[in-house]
Design an enzyme around this catalytic site. Structure first.
Site, PDB file in Angstrom:
ATOM      1  N   GLY A   1      41.375  51.082  46.685  1.00 35.99           N
ATOM      2  CA  GLY A   1      41.768  51.405  48.037  1.00 35.99           C
ATOM      3  C   GLY A   1      43.158  51.990  48.139  1.00 35.99           C
TER       4      GLY A   1
ATOM      5  CB  VAL B   1      43.481  53.931  36.869  1.00 38.50           C
ATOM      6  CG1 VAL B   1      43.938  53.719  35.430  1.00 38.50           C
ATOM      7  CG2 VAL B   1      44.030  52.824  37.755  1.00 38.50           C
TER       8      VAL B   1
ATOM      9  CG  ASP C   1      43.460  41.179  44.243  1.00 38.08           C
ATOM     10  OD1 ASP C   1      42.512  40.563  44.779  1.00 38.08           O
ATOM     11  OD2 ASP C   1      43.473  42.415  44.123  1.00 38.08           O
TER      12      ASP C   1
END
Length: 377
Positions: free
Chosen positions: A21, A25, A135
């Protein structure tokens, strides 16, 4: 994203490895050596946000200061000539635990421990540095087998915080709601290692049962389930496991943080003591797989709705439509066990006006195969 430059310093970008979001990469190679790297960049939709840029800079500084085994290493960070922040990291071999769970049967207790014990040892070093990841989820756990030894690498410190940071009580938070502790989700306490231990327990529950301990058809129902903290016993889905496993999760997923595991060492000891009564994990039943597919679609809706209302402060109005035969569900469900049809899902604020294109949020980054987002005005 169309890059105006295909190089970052001496590194040449070769391919897109993945996107999220907030960033993308890329795989990169160095002409002077055969070593490969991964270059993480902010997505253009959020690259100009001061808050997002500060978070990206903090992630690079945190990763650069850790240097612990099992954590992806950062070698450089800065800005491209186009003004896009980037960081150069080691390219992690293997695949994520998320992909393993989507293609494999449920994990046995021995397999679950082979993943979580090295991860807990890595987290212990991270917590000793005064950092909380915040996370932890299967998509951020990379697995690589070297001989008979399984190596585990923790990635994506994009929402990591120091344990001395103040609690966020402004109605916003960052992370993945299914894996958040109640105090992290509702912003009632400062960042703590207990947040990561809660997420580890949720990942362990998912590895053993193929299900999430807290879920709901809407964002509100999910928050209510998280507030009640009444996870179904693991032995209900896996009767081949020992009742001691239920006791482990009752402690690890307790509503009161003071009654949970306080350190990684305590969870390692408890996880190691659990008996391995299952020799082979059963495959996910067809009915459970169909329900998991619908839950996966709802989770995509909830995550984007949660990001828009809580993180991005943008009242998106969305509706998810799917084709008649969904052969590739969005997440964690094998293709052969997908359901035939999925009814449209409408978030609670679907009548709100849609924002202008200049708001800087991209919906296409969350689109799953054979699914389409439609913004309604």
């Amino acid at each position: 994203m169309i890059l105006q430059s295909t190089s970052v310093g001496r590194l040449v970008l070769t391919s897109l490895l993945g996107r999220g979001g907030m960033g993308l990469v890329f795989s990169a190679s160095c002409p002077d050596s055969e070593r490969e790297f991964a270059v993480k960049m902010l997505a253009p939709a959020v690259a100009q946000s001061p808050e997002v840029r500060a978070r990206f800079e903090r992630e690079a500084l945190i990763l650069g200061s850790l240097g612990a085994d099992g954590v992806v290493q950062v070698h450089d960070h800065g800005e491209t000539p186009d003004g896009v922040p980037f960081m150069v990291m080691d390219r992690v071999a293997g695949r994520s635990l998320d992909k393993l769970l989507s293609r494999k049967r449920l994990l046995t207790m021995r397999e679950t421990r082979s993943v979580l014990l090295p991860l807990l040892r890595t987290l212990a070093a991270v917590h000793e540095s005064g950092v909380s990841h915040r996370d932890i989820k299967p998509a951020n756990i990379m697995l690589h087998c070297r001989g008979r030894r399984r190596e585990v690498t923790l990635i994506d410190f994009g929402v990591a915080e120091t344990c001395t940071a103040a609690p966020q009580n402004d109605g916003r938070t960052a992370g993945t709601l299914h894996y958040m502790s109640p105090e992290q989700a509702f912003g009632t306490a400062a960042p703590s290692p207990r947040d990561d231990l809660w997420a580890i327990a949720v990942v362990a529950y998912q590895c053993l049962t193929g299900l999430l301990p807290f879920d709901g058809a809407t964002l509100r129902e999910l928050c209510q389930a998280l507030d009640r903290c009444e996870a179904p016993p693991v032995t209900r889905a896996r009767p081949d496991l020992s009742p001691a496993v239920d006791a482990f999760f009752r402690k690890a997923l307790n509503r009161k943080s003071s009654r949970r595991f306080a350190t990684c060492e305590a969870m390692i000891a408890a996880l190691t003591a659990l008996p391995c009564t299952d020799t082979k994990a059963p495959r996910r039943p067809r009915a459970a797989a169909a329900g998991a597919c619908q839950s996966a679609v709802r989770s995509v809706v909830r995550e984007l709705e949660y990001r828009s209302t809580v993180v991005c402060r943008t009242p998106w109005a969305m509706r998810l439509t799917t084709e008649r035969a969904v052969r590739r569900p969005p997440v964690r469900v094998a293709a052969h066990s997908a359901v035939r049809t999925l009814r449209p899902l409408t978030p609670s604020h679907a009548t709100r006006p849609s924002p202008s294109p200049a708001s800087g949020c991209s919906l296409r980054t969350a689109v799953a195969p054979r699914a389409r987002w439609e913004v309604q005005s």
